[in-house]
Design a protein around this motif. Structure first.
Motif, PDB file in Angstrom:
ATOM      1  N   ARG A  22      69.920  55.385  26.272  1.00  0.00           N
ATOM      2  CA  ARG A  22      71.026  54.262  26.531  1.00  0.00           C
ATOM      3  C   ARG A  22      72.638  54.929  26.079  1.00  0.00           C
ATOM      4  NH1 ARG A  22      74.057  50.820  27.661  1.00  0.00           N
ATOM      5  NH2 ARG A  22      73.283  50.000  25.541  1.00  0.00           N
ATOM      6  N   HIS A  23      72.452  54.433  24.731  1.00  0.00           N
ATOM      7  CA  HIS A  23      73.644  54.659  24.046  1.00  0.00           C
ATOM      8  C   HIS A  23      73.812  56.108  23.310  1.00  0.00           C
ATOM      9  CE1 HIS A  23      75.900  54.472  20.184  1.00  0.00           C
ATOM     10  NE2 HIS A  23      76.282  53.657  20.935  1.00  0.00           N
ATOM     11  N   ALA A  24      73.173  57.183  23.517  1.00  0.00           N
ATOM     12  CA  ALA A  24      73.473  58.306  23.856  1.00  0.00           C
ATOM     13  C   ALA A  24      73.974  58.836  24.841  1.00  0.00           C
ATOM     14  CB  ALA A  24      72.276  58.982  23.137  1.00  0.00           C
ATOM     15  N   LEU A  25      72.761  58.791  26.061  1.00  0.00           N
ATOM     16  CA  LEU A  25      73.847  59.304  27.160  1.00  0.00           C
ATOM     17  C   LEU A  25      75.196  58.984  27.701  1.00  0.00           C
ATOM     18  CD1 LEU A  25      70.496  58.561  29.441  1.00  0.00           C
ATOM     19  CD2 LEU A  25      71.755  60.570  29.196  1.00  0.00           C
TER      20      LEU A  25
ATOM     21  N   GLU B  52      70.866  62.737  41.906  1.00  0.00           N
ATOM     22  CA  GLU B  52      69.529  63.626  41.199  1.00  0.00           C
ATOM     23  C   GLU B  52      70.067  64.194  39.648  1.00  0.00           C
ATOM     24  OE1 GLU B  52      66.204  63.981  43.587  1.00  0.00           O
ATOM     25  OE2 GLU B  52      65.504  65.503  42.568  1.00  0.00           O
ATOM     26  N   ALA B  53      71.789  64.772  40.767  1.00  0.00           N
ATOM     27  CA  ALA B  53      71.928  66.365  40.270  1.00  0.00           C
ATOM     28  C   ALA B  53      72.371  65.387  38.712  1.00  0.00           C
ATOM     29  CB  ALA B  53      73.016  66.728  40.820  1.00  0.00           C
ATOM     30  N   GLU B  54      73.403  64.725  38.457  1.00  0.00           N
ATOM     31  CA  GLU B  54      73.214  64.095  37.385  1.00  0.00           C
ATOM     32  C   GLU B  54      72.127  63.775  36.347  1.00  0.00           C
ATOM     33  OE1 GLU B  54      77.287  61.109  37.031  1.00  0.00           O
ATOM     34  OE2 GLU B  54      77.150  61.079  39.418  1.00  0.00           O
ATOM     35  N   VAL B  55      71.190  63.100  37.277  1.00  0.00           N
ATOM     36  CA  VAL B  55      69.666  62.934  36.257  1.00  0.00           C
ATOM     37  C   VAL B  55      69.032  64.154  35.386  1.00  0.00           C
ATOM     38  CG1 VAL B  55      67.435  62.117  36.672  1.00  0.00           C
ATOM     39  CG2 VAL B  55      69.361  61.192  37.981  1.00  0.00           C
ATOM     40  N   THR B  56      69.678  65.355  36.792  1.00  0.00           N
ATOM     41  CA  THR B  56      69.295  66.872  35.958  1.00  0.00           C
ATOM     42  C   THR B  56      70.298  67.155  34.848  1.00  0.00           C
ATOM     43  OG1 THR B  56      68.486  67.670  38.204  1.00  0.00           O
ATOM     44  CG2 THR B  56      68.305  69.243  36.995  1.00  0.00           C
ATOM     45  N   GLN B  57      71.133  66.733  35.159  1.00  0.00           N
ATOM     46  CA  GLN B  57      72.211  67.397  34.011  1.00  0.00           C
ATOM     47  C   GLN B  57      71.620  66.630  32.475  1.00  0.00           C
ATOM     48  OE1 GLN B  57      74.565  69.338  33.127  1.00  0.00           O
ATOM     49  NE2 GLN B  57      74.083  70.910  35.151  1.00  0.00           N
ATOM     50  N   MET B  58      71.371  65.143  32.646  1.00  0.00           N
ATOM     51  CA  MET B  58      71.143  64.368  31.628  1.00  0.00           C
ATOM     52  C   MET B  58      69.591  65.232  30.766  1.00  0.00           C
ATOM     53  SD  MET B  58      70.709  60.762  33.273  1.00  0.00           S
ATOM     54  CE  MET B  58      72.738  60.030  34.256  1.00  0.00           C
ATOM     55  N   CYS B  59      68.636  65.229  32.043  1.00  0.00           N
ATOM     56  CA  CYS B  59      67.542  66.137  31.185  1.00  0.00           C
ATOM     57  C   CYS B  59      67.577  67.638  30.488  1.00  0.00           C
ATOM     58  CB  CYS B  59      66.584  66.373  32.301  1.00  0.00           C
ATOM     59  SG  CYS B  59      66.132  64.604  33.398  1.00  0.00           S
TER      60      CYS B  59
END
Lengths: 76, 76
Positions: A22-25, B52-59
């Motif tokens: 969470r912190h890294a994100l 969902e696109a943002e979550v994909t970026q996080m991945c």
């Protein structure tokens, strides 16, 4: 025949790994992440005829620490 | 609003953790387990409106090592 087991820390148990993510994100500029919990997913490739009850036994005895972790079994 | 991300080692990448689980299950008398793969599941508690696109970026950027891991995103 496959089974998928999810093992998550129970609510209320501190999850430092999730907290670190969470912190890294947040530090990477991803706003809007209020919380992160990290767990395990275990995919079992089973011989035909293996029952869900047997997989539950595997969880109870080895895959999950039921004091602090909850698990769910899904046959796929 | 929540998202669940599964991160698994790609097929062909050696999974010693899964192999250890498979071996332990056999030693405990659970027959019929042909293979075990272990991965991560990350549950994100997101602010409303996160796509969902943002979550994909996080991945792509943090949650998965795309050289050896594959991921899937599921909005729940």
């Amino acid at each position: 025949m496959k089974a998928r087991v999810h093992v998550m820390l129970k609510n209320g148990v501190l999850d430092p790994q999730g907290e670190a993510v969470r912190h890294a994100l947040g530090a990477m500029g991803f706003g809007g992440v209020n919380g992160v919990r990290q767990g395990k997913v275990i995919e079992l490739d089973l011989a035909p005829g293996t029952s869900e009850a047997e997989v539950t036994q595997m969880c109870e005895k080895l895959l999950a620490n039921t004091v602090i972790e909850s698990y769910s079994v899904e046959m796929v």
